[in-house]
Design an enzyme around this catalytic site. Structure first.
Site, PDB file in Angstrom:
ATOM      1  N   THR A  53      -0.567  -2.188   6.231  1.00  0.00           N
ATOM      2  CA  THR A  53      -1.090  -1.594   5.007  1.00  0.00           C
ATOM      3  C   THR A  53      -2.540  -1.157   5.181  1.00  0.00           C
ATOM      4  OG1 THR A  53       0.346  -3.032   3.713  1.00  0.00           O
ATOM      5  CG2 THR A  53      -1.444  -1.974   2.542  1.00  0.00           C
ATOM      6  N   TYR A 116       9.577  -1.751  -4.499  1.00  0.00           N
ATOM      7  CA  TYR A 116      10.193  -0.988  -5.591  1.00  0.00           C
ATOM      8  C   TYR A 116      11.677  -1.322  -5.760  1.00  0.00           C
ATOM      9  CZ  TYR A 116      11.016   2.668  -9.006  1.00  0.00           C
ATOM     10  OH  TYR A 116      11.332   3.323 -10.154  1.00  0.00           O
ATOM     11  N   TYR A 142       6.460 -10.128   5.867  1.00  0.00           N
ATOM     12  CA  TYR A 142       5.189  -9.926   5.176  1.00  0.00           C
ATOM     13  C   TYR A 142       5.454  -9.975   3.675  1.00  0.00           C
ATOM     14  CZ  TYR A 142       0.821  -7.511   3.795  1.00  0.00           C
ATOM     15  OH  TYR A 142      -0.370  -7.155   3.225  1.00  0.00           O
ATOM     16  N   ARG A 147       1.724  -5.943  -4.074  1.00  0.00           N
ATOM     17  CA  ARG A 147       1.937  -4.569  -3.638  1.00  0.00           C
ATOM     18  C   ARG A 147       3.405  -4.160  -3.681  1.00  0.00           C
ATOM     19  NH1 ARG A 147      -3.129  -2.748  -0.974  1.00  0.00           N
ATOM     20  NH2 ARG A 147      -2.035  -0.800  -0.584  1.00  0.00           N
ATOM     21  N   LYS A 171       3.762 -13.566   7.286  1.00  0.00           N
ATOM     22  CA  LYS A 171       2.407 -13.316   6.802  1.00  0.00           C
ATOM     23  C   LYS A 171       2.475 -13.489   5.297  1.00  0.00           C
ATOM     24  CE  LYS A 171      -1.054  -9.663   6.183  1.00  0.00           C
ATOM     25  NZ  LYS A 171      -1.373  -8.225   6.392  1.00  0.00           N
ATOM     26  N   ILE A 213      -3.669 -12.711   9.656  1.00  0.00           N
ATOM     27  CA  ILE A 213      -3.638 -11.274   9.902  1.00  0.00           C
ATOM     28  C   ILE A 213      -4.642 -10.697   8.926  1.00  0.00           C
ATOM     29  CG2 ILE A 213      -2.223  -9.188   9.886  1.00  0.00           C
ATOM     30  CD1 ILE A 213       0.145 -10.950  10.708  1.00  0.00           C
TER      31      ILE A 213
END
Length: 311
Positions: A53, A116, A142, A147, A171, A213
Site C-alpha cells: 500500500t 470491498y 495482511y 482500508r 501483517k 513491516i
C-alpha cells in the site's frame, strides 16, 4: 499443493514497506527507487517490501508492479529477503500478480485481505489458496480493516493458515494491541506475526512478534533496525528509547492518507521529491498536516532546516 520453495524463517525484524518514487509526470523514478532501496539496506533493515500500500500498488499497472519488484530484487542482490505486495479484490488478478512477483525473484508475497467484496471465511480460504498456489512462495496475510472493510479474526487467520500450507504469517494492522496478544498466544509454533502499525511494533515485538513491516523505516531505517535488534538482544531500555523518539513521526505518517506523509517526509529530508498519482495529491505549504509532519521530523532529529524541494 506442494510446500512453497522459499524458507520463510528468514523473514524477521524491520522490513520497510518501500515507497515507489515518481516523477512529476507520474512515471516511476527508477533512480530514486535505487537510491531509496540502497539507503535502507545500508542502514541495517532485515528485509524490504516493494509494491505494498505504501508503494502505491493500487495505481501501478501489473507490468509496473513486476518491473518494480524485479528492480528491487536486483538492487538487493540477496542481501535480505524481498517480500512483494500482491493484493486486490479479484482473486484471478491477485494470483497473476503473485505469480509475476515470484517470477521477478521475490522471496515471499504480502497479500492484503480482498477489499470491498468483504468475503466470507470460505472465500478467504479459497482466495489465499489461489494466491499461494500461483506464487509457490510463502504468503503473509495482511489484515488492515481500516482500508479493506474486512477484519480477519485470529480464528479466521489460523483457519486460513491450516487450510493453505503456503500461508506462513500475518501483517496485523488492526491497531489493536490485544489482537497481538491473541495471535501470539494461540499461533502455531511456525506461524509468523508482524506488526503493520509502527506505533505497535515495539510492544508487539516485546511480546514475541517477529518484526514489523514498516512505513517509518523509509525515513528512519537505522533507528528502527536498532530497535528491533535491541529487543532481540534483550536491550529493552535502548529499544524503548528509540520507539519513544520516533513515536511522533510514526503518528505523523498517518496525519493524512498513507503514503502522502512519508513521501513528503522523504522530500523534507532531501531524499526524493514527493510526487503521486491521482487520486492522491501532495500536501501544500501551510497545510496543518505538513506542519505536524515537519515538527515531528525535527523533534526526532531526522531533519534540521526544512526547505521544500521545488515541484
Amino acid at each position: 499443493m506442494t510446500e512453497p520453495s522459499t524458507d520463510a524463517t528468514a523473514f524477521r525484524g524491520v522490513m520497510p514497506a518501500l515507497v515507489t518514487p515518481m516523477r512529476s509526470d507520474g512515471e516511476i523514478n527508477w533512480d530514486a527507487l535505487l537510491d531509496q532501496t540502497e539507503w535502507v539496506l545500508t542502514h541495517g533493515v532485515h528485509g524490504v517490501v516493494p509494491c505494498g500500500t505504501t508503494g502505491e500498488s493500487a495505481t501501478l499497472s501489473a507490468d509496473e508492479q513486476r518491473a518494480v519488484i524485479e528492480r528491487v530484487v536486483q538492487i538487493v542482490g540477496g542481501r535480505v529477503p524481498v517480500v512483494a505486495g500482491a493484493g486486490g479484490n479479484d482473486t484471478r488478478r491477485v494470483a497473476e500478480l503473485a505469480a509475476a512477483a515470484a517470477e521477478a525473484g521475490a522471496d515471499g508475497i504480502l497479500s492484503v485481505t480482498p477489499y470491498y467484496n468483504r468475503p466470507s471465511i470460505e472465500g478467504l480460504v479459497e482466495h489465499y489458496r489461489a494466491v499461494a498456489e500461483a506464487a509457490d512462495r510463502p504468503v503473509i496475510l495482511y489484515n488492515v480493516p481500516s482500508r479493506t472493510g474486512r477484519d480477519m479474526t485470529p480464528d479466521e487467520v489460523f483457519r486460513i493458515a491450516e487450510a493453505v500450507p503456503g500461508v506462513v504469517g500475518i501483517k496485523e494492522a488492526s491497531g489493536k494491541i490485544d489482537r497481538f496478544s491473541t495471535l501470539l498466544a494461540e499461533r502455531p509454533s511456525d506461524f509468523l506475526v508482524f506488526s503493520g502499525d509502527d506505533e505497535l511494533a515495539f510492544p508487539a515485538m516485546a511480546m514475541g512478534a517477529e518484526g514489523v513491516i514498516s512505513v517509518v523505516a523509509n525515513e528512519a531505517p537505522g533507528p528502527m533496525s536498532d530497535m528491533a535488534d535491541g529487543l532481540r538482544e534483550g536491550r529493552l531500555d535502548d529499544a524503548r528509547a528509540i520507539h519513544l523518539r520516533l513515536l511522533a513521526v510514526m503518528r505523523a505518517n498517518f496525519v493524512t492518507t498513507n503514503p502522502v506523509p512519508v513521501k513528503t517526509a522523504l522530500q523534507l529530508m532531501g531524499r526524493a521529491p514527493a510526487f503521486f498519482r491521482l487520486p492522491l495529491t501532495p500536501l501544500q505549504v501551510g497545510d496543518p498536516a505538513l506542519v505536524t509532519l515537519r515538527t515531528a521530523l525535527e523533534e526526532a532529529g531526522l531533519i534540521e532546516t526544512v526547505t521544500l524541494a521545488s515541484r
